[in-house]
Design a protein around this motif. Structure first.
Motif, PDB file in Angstrom:
ATOM      1  N   ARG A 136       0.816  -1.214   0.000  1.00 22.56           N
ATOM      2  CA  ARG A 136       0.000   0.000   0.000  1.00 22.56           C
ATOM      3  C   ARG A 136       0.853   1.269   0.000  1.00 22.56           C
ATOM      4  O   ARG A 136       2.081   1.230  -0.109  1.00 22.56           O
ATOM      5  CB  ARG A 136      -0.878  -0.010   1.259  1.00 22.56           C
ATOM      6  N   GLN A 156      -3.302  -5.557   2.077  1.00 20.57           N
ATOM      7  CA  GLN A 156      -3.699  -4.168   1.891  1.00 20.57           C
ATOM      8  C   GLN A 156      -2.981  -3.590   0.672  1.00 20.57           C
ATOM      9  O   GLN A 156      -1.751  -3.600   0.606  1.00 20.57           O
ATOM     10  CB  GLN A 156      -3.377  -3.341   3.136  1.00 20.57           C
ATOM     11  N   GLN A 158      -4.323  -0.525  -0.879  1.00 17.96           N
ATOM     12  CA  GLN A 158      -4.853   0.809  -1.124  1.00 17.96           C
ATOM     13  C   GLN A 158      -3.747   1.829  -1.346  1.00 17.96           C
ATOM     14  O   GLN A 158      -2.692   1.774  -0.721  1.00 17.96           O
ATOM     15  CB  GLN A 158      -5.759   1.255   0.030  1.00 17.96           C
ATOM     16  N   GLY A 159      -4.021   2.751  -2.275  1.00 20.72           N
ATOM     17  CA  GLY A 159      -3.099   3.862  -2.503  1.00 20.72           C
ATOM     18  C   GLY A 159      -1.889   3.534  -3.336  1.00 20.72           C
ATOM     19  O   GLY A 159      -1.015   4.383  -3.510  1.00 20.72           O
ATOM     20  N   MET A 178      -8.058  -5.608   1.291  1.00 25.24           N
ATOM     21  CA  MET A 178      -8.388  -4.182   1.270  1.00 25.24           C
ATOM     22  C   MET A 178      -7.830  -3.516   0.019  1.00 25.24           C
ATOM     23  O   MET A 178      -6.620  -3.564  -0.237  1.00 25.24           O
ATOM     24  CB  MET A 178      -7.829  -3.513   2.529  1.00 25.24           C
ATOM     25  N   LEU A 179      -8.735  -2.892  -0.748  1.00 21.76           N
ATOM     26  CA  LEU A 179      -8.354  -2.146  -1.936  1.00 21.76           C
ATOM     27  C   LEU A 179      -8.549  -0.646  -1.763  1.00 21.76           C
ATOM     28  O   LEU A 179      -8.065   0.128  -2.588  1.00 21.76           O
ATOM     29  CB  LEU A 179      -9.159  -2.622  -3.149  1.00 21.76           C
ATOM     30  N   SER A 180      -9.285  -0.232  -0.751  1.00 24.48           N
ATOM     31  CA  SER A 180      -9.477   1.196  -0.521  1.00 24.48           C
ATOM     32  C   SER A 180      -9.986   1.413   0.893  1.00 24.48           C
ATOM     33  O   SER A 180     -10.525   0.505   1.519  1.00 24.48           O
ATOM     34  CB  SER A 180     -10.499   1.782  -1.516  1.00 24.48           C
ATOM     35  N   ASP A 185      -7.650   6.855  -0.772  1.00 23.84           N
ATOM     36  CA  ASP A 185      -6.544   5.883  -0.857  1.00 23.84           C
ATOM     37  C   ASP A 185      -6.935   4.683  -1.710  1.00 23.84           C
ATOM     38  O   ASP A 185      -6.746   3.532  -1.324  1.00 23.84           O
ATOM     39  CB  ASP A 185      -6.127   5.420   0.546  1.00 23.84           C
ATOM     40  N   VAL A 186      -7.506   4.950  -2.874  1.00 22.61           N
ATOM     41  CA  VAL A 186      -7.950   3.854  -3.732  1.00 22.61           C
ATOM     42  C   VAL A 186      -6.770   3.272  -4.493  1.00 22.61           C
ATOM     43  O   VAL A 186      -5.727   3.901  -4.661  1.00 22.61           O
ATOM     44  CB  VAL A 186      -9.034   4.325  -4.722  1.00 22.61           C
ATOM     45  N   THR A 187      -6.942   2.052  -4.951  1.00 22.59           N
ATOM     46  CA  THR A 187      -5.933   1.394  -5.758  1.00 22.59           C
ATOM     47  C   THR A 187      -5.931   1.997  -7.159  1.00 22.59           C
ATOM     48  O   THR A 187      -6.981   2.287  -7.721  1.00 22.59           O
ATOM     49  CB  THR A 187      -6.231  -0.112  -5.848  1.00 22.59           C
ATOM     50  N   ALA A 207     -13.639  -2.561  -0.013  1.00 19.92           N
ATOM     51  CA  ALA A 207     -13.414  -1.847  -1.270  1.00 19.92           C
ATOM     52  C   ALA A 207     -14.687  -1.112  -1.641  1.00 19.92           C
ATOM     53  O   ALA A 207     -15.766  -1.687  -1.609  1.00 19.92           O
ATOM     54  CB  ALA A 207     -13.020  -2.820  -2.385  1.00 19.92           C
ATOM     55  N   ALA A 211     -12.517   1.808  -5.849  1.00 19.54           N
ATOM     56  CA  ALA A 211     -11.352   0.925  -5.793  1.00 19.54           C
ATOM     57  C   ALA A 211     -11.171   0.095  -7.054  1.00 19.54           C
ATOM     58  O   ALA A 211     -10.086  -0.433  -7.306  1.00 19.54           O
ATOM     59  CB  ALA A 211     -11.463  -0.006  -4.588  1.00 19.54           C
TER      60      ALA A 211
END
Length: 411
Positions: A136, A156, A158-159, A178-180, A185-187, A207, A211
């Motif tokens: 992340r 994780q 995200q981001g 976790m994607l967001s 902090d989205v992917t 997500a 995301a």
């Protein structure tokens, strides 16, 4: 063993070495290979602090503590297949890598790649961790391979940016995937990115809609077949947005992002999300998802004519089971149509609105007699007579469908 403090080396070989304490290469430069296959240490291995390496090999190494490559540069491969550590593996803090290989590695703690750059593949097939996998917070990846990995905590992402294929097929994630964090902090998915979640098992999916969004307004191509999760929303995400906050229009696009979605009927992703939505209190959206599952089957090519016809009737008669009382609405329309048809009858017993209503209602209700005189009604017109014959048959059919739907609804 201290190789630190700005020292400069060509080749370093520690094959099978046994070090009672730790190994430190903090801040030094290694212009050739750093080979430590099967090395055993009682302490940690530090390749951190802005050190510079070409190739690093740790095949089958046993590190008693952690392995840290924080903030360093690796211009060649970082190969640690089969490595075992007592602590975590830290590839974070702005470090730069080409290829990373951790095939079958056993990491006692977290694996953290936060904020670093990976210009080549990150391969960790069959890796096992005692803690989390952090990819992340501004990290940049090409291809990521976590096939059959076993993650003792969460994953994780995200981001960070994933410019290639991310394959988690067969992975087991004990807590959150976790994607967001909500819509923050989205992917980041550039054009052409692919996410494979085939047969992944996770405790939770965290997500939001954002995301999954890739370049150009598209959604990242996602293989959802066999992806299983217990709930929506991660343990560290508080009340942030999840797929329980998405509308059905987005969820249809999400399902359609799967490869071969238009050609292969795959109900599992629909049922999985519907169960998770119900657990999250989004029952209405769960019903819509189940409706779309059957519409997906109806749209797939190659279905036999009889099955396609059955799905067509199921769609319009009971909305694929999501609206079991829909036949009641059709019954009401049928009775109203009968009242209208009764105005064309020449039988004096149907004079006035009231007799027309009761006659139409009785005719549409199977096995019900409201008035004996209705049996002797003669309409005197073939079209009206024909309609009421149709109404009787249609009423019986609708009653049968309603009973069947309610039986299914009651389990």
């Amino acid at each position: 063993l201290f190789l630190s403090g700005g020292a400069s080396f060509k080749e370093v070989r520690l094959l099978g070495a046994k070090i009672g304490g730790g190994v430190s290469a903090i801040g030094s430069t290694f212009d050739g290979s750093f080979s430590a296959d099967r090395m055993e240490t009682g302490g940690s291995l530090f390749l951190s602090g802005g050190a510079s390496f070409k190739e690093v090999r740790l095949l089958g190494a046993k590190i008693g503590g952690e392995v840290s490559a924080t903030g360093s540069t690796f211009d060649g491969s970082f190969i640690a297949d089969g490595m075992e550590t007592g602590g975590g593996l830290f590839l974070r803090g702005g470090a730069s890598f080409k290829e990373v290989r951790l095939l079958g590695a056993k990491i006692g703690g977290d694996v953290s790649a936060t904020g670093s750059t990976f210009d080549g593949p990150f391969r960790a097939d069959r890796m096992e961790t005692g803690g989390n996998l952090f990819l992340r917070d501004g990290a940049s990846f090409k291809d990521v391979d976590l096939f059959n990995a076993r993650i003792g905590g969460g994953v994780q992402m995200q981001g960070s940016l994933f410019d290639g294929e991310v394959d988690l097929s067969g992975a087991s994630i004990r807590t959150d995937f976790m994607l967001s964090l909500g819509d923050e902090d989205v992917t980041d998915w550039p054009d052409g990115a692919v996410l494979k979640l085939r047969n992944v098992r996770a405790g939770a999916l965290q997500a939001s809609e954002a995301a999954w969004k890739a370049a150009g307004g598209r959604l990242v191509a996602t293989d959802l077949t066999g992806f299983a999760y217990d709930r929506l929303g991660g343990g560290t995400a508080d009340r942030r947005k999840t797929l329980a906050d998405a509308d059905i229009a987005f969820l249809k696009r999400w399902f359609a992002s799967q490869p071969d979605h238009a050609d292969v009927y795959d109900p599992q992703p629909y049922e999985q999300l519907a169960r998770a939505l119900e657990a999250a209190g989004a029952e209405r959206v769960a019903e819509q998802v189940r409706f779309e599952k059957w519409e997906h089957k109806r749209a797939v090519g190659g279905l036999p004519f009889a099955e396609r016809t059955g799905l067509f009737l199921r769609r319009w008669l009971v909305a694929h089971g999501t609206l079991p009382f829909l036949p009641l609405a059709y019954f009401g329309v049928l009775v109203l149509a009968g009242i209208g048809a009764a105005f064309g009858s020449r039988d004096p017993r149907l004079a006035g609105l009231g007799p027309k209503v009761w006659y139409s209602l009785e005719n549409a209700l199977p096995l019900v007699e409201l008035k004996e005189a209705h049996k002797q009604v003669e309409h005197g017109r073939d079209g009206v007579e024909g309609f009421f014959h149709f109404q009787k048959v249609a009423g019986f059919a609708l009653a049968t469908i309603l009973v069947g739907a309610l039986t299914l609804l009651g389990g």
